[in-house]
Design a protein around this motif. Structure first.
Motif, PDB file in Angstrom:
ATOM      1  N   GLY A 188       0.825  -1.207   0.000  1.00  0.00           N
ATOM      2  CA  GLY A 188       0.000   0.000   0.000  1.00  0.00           C
ATOM      3  C   GLY A 188       0.856   1.252   0.000  1.00  0.00           C
ATOM      4  N   ILE A 189       1.882   1.255   0.841  1.00  0.00           N
ATOM      5  CA  ILE A 189       2.783   2.410   0.921  1.00  0.00           C
ATOM      6  C   ILE A 189       3.496   2.613  -0.415  1.00  0.00           C
ATOM      7  CG2 ILE A 189       4.892   3.270   2.027  1.00  0.00           C
ATOM      8  CD1 ILE A 189       3.918   1.772   4.591  1.00  0.00           C
ATOM      9  N   ALA A 216       1.213   4.260  -2.876  1.00  0.00           N
ATOM     10  CA  ALA A 216       1.056   5.689  -2.605  1.00  0.00           C
ATOM     11  C   ALA A 216       2.293   6.459  -3.057  1.00  0.00           C
ATOM     12  CB  ALA A 216       0.797   5.909  -1.119  1.00  0.00           C
ATOM     13  N   LYS A 226       2.259   6.773  -6.810  1.00  0.00           N
ATOM     14  CA  LYS A 226       1.299   7.781  -7.242  1.00  0.00           C
ATOM     15  C   LYS A 226       1.868   9.189  -7.030  1.00  0.00           C
ATOM     16  CE  LYS A 226      -2.258   9.928  -5.265  1.00  0.00           C
ATOM     17  NZ  LYS A 226      -3.378  10.140  -4.361  1.00  0.00           N
ATOM     18  N   PHE A 227       2.477   9.380  -5.865  1.00  0.00           N
ATOM     19  CA  PHE A 227       3.048  10.679  -5.527  1.00  0.00           C
ATOM     20  C   PHE A 227       4.151  11.045  -6.519  1.00  0.00           C
ATOM     21  CE2 PHE A 227       6.136  13.239  -3.036  1.00  0.00           C
ATOM     22  CZ  PHE A 227       5.323  14.337  -2.810  1.00  0.00           C
ATOM     23  N   ALA A 268      -3.532  -3.200   3.209  1.00  0.00           N
ATOM     24  CA  ALA A 268      -2.974  -2.520   2.042  1.00  0.00           C
ATOM     25  C   ALA A 268      -3.581  -1.123   1.911  1.00  0.00           C
ATOM     26  CB  ALA A 268      -3.216  -3.345   0.779  1.00  0.00           C
ATOM     27  N   TYR A 310      -1.659   2.458   2.186  1.00  0.00           N
ATOM     28  CA  TYR A 310      -1.776   3.430   1.098  1.00  0.00           C
ATOM     29  C   TYR A 310      -2.235   4.779   1.628  1.00  0.00           C
ATOM     30  CZ  TYR A 310      -3.351   5.547  -3.265  1.00  0.00           C
ATOM     31  OH  TYR A 310      -3.532   6.387  -4.322  1.00  0.00           O
ATOM     32  N   ALA A 319       0.372   6.608   3.908  1.00  0.00           N
ATOM     33  CA  ALA A 319       1.486   7.140   3.126  1.00  0.00           C
ATOM     34  C   ALA A 319       1.022   8.301   2.250  1.00  0.00           C
ATOM     35  CB  ALA A 319       2.086   6.028   2.264  1.00  0.00           C
TER      36      ALA A 319
END
Ligand code: HEM
Ligand code: SF4
Ligand code: SF4
Ligand code: SF4
Lengths: 325, 154
Positions: A302-303, A306, A309-310, B69, B73, B76
């Motif tokens: 998940g991180i 992100a 995307k960033f 998850a 997400y 972050a």
């Protein structure tokens, strides 16, 4: 060597270990790896003569733990909820009940041109990773560090989930006792589940479980699991025999030795409610536990998403001159 | 402009995914208690699996993975895009904290289920009751926020 772990010698060597184990099983928040502190029993069914001395000893020794239901039972809804009442059938000895935690199975089998008549003491296997304990939604069932699994009759609500998830369907229900009576007896719970607790109270004192102590033929032994398995393998090799319980349901703390393959015994024994099988049993908890690793990876994924995307966002902003503020 | 529209669409897709996951976690979570069979819910055609403990246990794990998850997400993303978008509201913080506590208690229960792990019985009772209580609290908080139209971020 043969006698190393039987009866009296357990009191000498096993006692110290058992005491140490039970002393350290006081509430302790940390997880403990405990392969060595687990005690297992060895049941050599060649030696059993089916005298039922163990059955009697179990009933006598555990009498105070047996249910004392209040009658009449509160009405339960909906109507389909089964009333399980063994209090009028306390004498039943040919199956597991809330009042009979150990019974003798009979098997007749041909093997290598010989006919065997065997008697097999049956009770809870005390699994290494017991689903009855792990999946109990309230923590009423507990696994002790010395390998015993037991159901706390003060906490159990009698929903019977432990029986459903047990590969051998061991726990047995008595309606009309326990905590559910104080909550919503009509709508939730249905008594208390009972099964062999491997005489946890005696073992904590360094004594032998009643059934082991009472057996005139020294059928059972108890000792550290690794030693018991080593010994079982040695005997199995000597007699060209078979082992049950080492790997079943991911491993149990009850190791049977037989001169006849267990498939044949399983075909012969009477099976059904309160009468457990001797068939292969896969590790019930394994599928779920295999997902545990994915749980560690999931937040990282998940991180990463992100961050990706960033990164894309800043890239395209830079291209456009980057004044989005 | 087009970009911003896409962002909003993605965000609401994320929200629906979150709601779907929480729905199934609640369903499979409550299925851990032996109630769906007693109350005929597992008799409804197509819902028989709700009474199969190993199936619902496995599904609870699968949806927990998705929730983890999503949580990774969002945390972050919130941190990285701090200066570009709204901040968590008070009700957002409350709900995020409840979800966090559910995840912590749930993760400890997952550890409990591993072979060779023996947690103290009292800790297990605490975790079970806390996990269940938090699940109910999250549903209540969600319902209240829905009625009062409280958003997560402003
Ligand atoms: C919104 C999210 C969630 C809800 C509503 C929820 C709900 C529930 C409920 C009602 C139970 C049954 C009661 C109990 O045993 O305490 C339960 C059990 C359980 N939950 Fe959750 N849960 C959620 C998230 C999670 C997560 C993220 C994890 C893991 C990281 C998890 C792991 C477990 C475990 C291990 C059990 C015990 C039953 C079993 O071993 O399968 N849960 N959950
Ligand atoms: S007391 Fe020993 S010999 Fe008698 S039935 Fe039990 S295990 Fe078999
Ligand atoms: S045999 Fe059944 S009741 Fe006994 S520990 Fe294993 S799962 Fe639990
Ligand atoms: S270990 Fe104790 S409770 Fe279990 S069968 Fe033997 S006597 Fe009964």
């Amino acid at each position: 060597m043969e006698k190393q772990l039987s009866r009296r010698s357990f009191l000498k060597s096993g006692l110290a270990a058992a005491c140490a184990v039970s002393a350290s099983s006081l509430p302790r928040p940390a997880a403990a790896r405990n392969e060595t502190s687990q005690l297992a029993t060895l049941i050599d069914i060649r030696k059993c003569i089916g005298c039922e001395a163990c059955v009697e000893a179990c009933r006598e020794s555990n009498y105070d733990k047996f249910p004392k239901p209040e009658k009449p039972f509160p009405k339960m809804y909906p109507d389909r909820v089964p009333v399980m009442d063994w209090s009028d059938k306390q004498d039943v000895r040919d199956r597991l009940t809330p009042y009979n935690w150990l019974y003798i199975q009979y098997a007749e089998a041909e093997h290598k041109g010989e006919t065997f008549y065997l008697t097999i003491p049956r009770r809870c296997m005390h699994c290494v990773n017991p689903p009855c304990v792990k999946l109990c939604p309230w923590g009423a069932a507990r696994r002790l560090e010395n390998g015993i699994s037991r159901i706390d009759s003060d906490l159990c609500l009698g929903g019977s989930k432990c029986k459903t998830v047990c590969p051998w369907k061991i726990p047995e229900r008595q309606t009309g006792v326990g905590l559910y009576l104080d909550i919503l007896p009509a709508f939730a719970g249905n008594g208390v589940m009972y099964k062999c607790d491997r005489c946890y109270n005696l073992v904590a004192k360094g004594e032998l479980p009643a059934c082991i102590e009472a057996c005139p033929e020294d059928v059972q032994k108890i000792g550290p699991r690794d030693e018991i398995i080593r010994e079982a393998k040695k005997i199995a090799q000597e007699i060209d025999g078979y082992i049950y319980g080492e790997t079943e349901n991911g491993g149990t703390n009850t190791i049977y030795i037989s001169p006849v393959p267990f498939e044949k015994l399983n075909q012969s024994i009477e099976k059904g409610p309160g009468k457990p099988h001797l068939a292969p049993a896969e590790d019930s908890m394994e599928d779920g536990n295999n997902l545990a690793a994915a749980m560690l990876i999931a937040p990282v994924a998940g991180i990463a998403a992100a961050a990706g995307k960033f990164y894309k966002m800043t890239q395209s902003e830079n291209q456009k001159g980057g004044d989005r503020e | 402009m087009n970009n911003a529209g896409n962002e909003a669409k993605k965000r609401s897709a994320g929200r629906y995914l979150y709601l779907l996951v929480v729905f199934f976690l609640t369903l499979t979570g409550f299925a851990q208690m032996p109630i769906f069979k007693r109350y005929y819910i597992a008799d409804i055609p197509g819902l028989g699996w709700l009474a199969q403990f190993y199936v619902t246990h496995y599904m609870h794990y699968l949806f927990a993975i998705v929730l983890l998850a999503i949580a990774g997400y969002w945390i972050a993303d919130y941190w990285l895009t701090k200066n570009r978008r709204g901040r968590l509201t008070v009700s957002g913080y409350v709900r995020a904290s409840i979800v966090f506590a559910i995840i912590v208690t749930g993760a400890l229960l997952v550890i409990r289920n591993l072979p060779d792990v023996v947690l103290s019985p009292n800790l297990i009772i605490f975790l079970d009751v806390a996990h269940l209580g938090l699940a109910v609290t999250l549903l209540a908080a969600g319902a209240i926020c829905l009625i009062l139209k409280k958003p997560w971020v402003l």
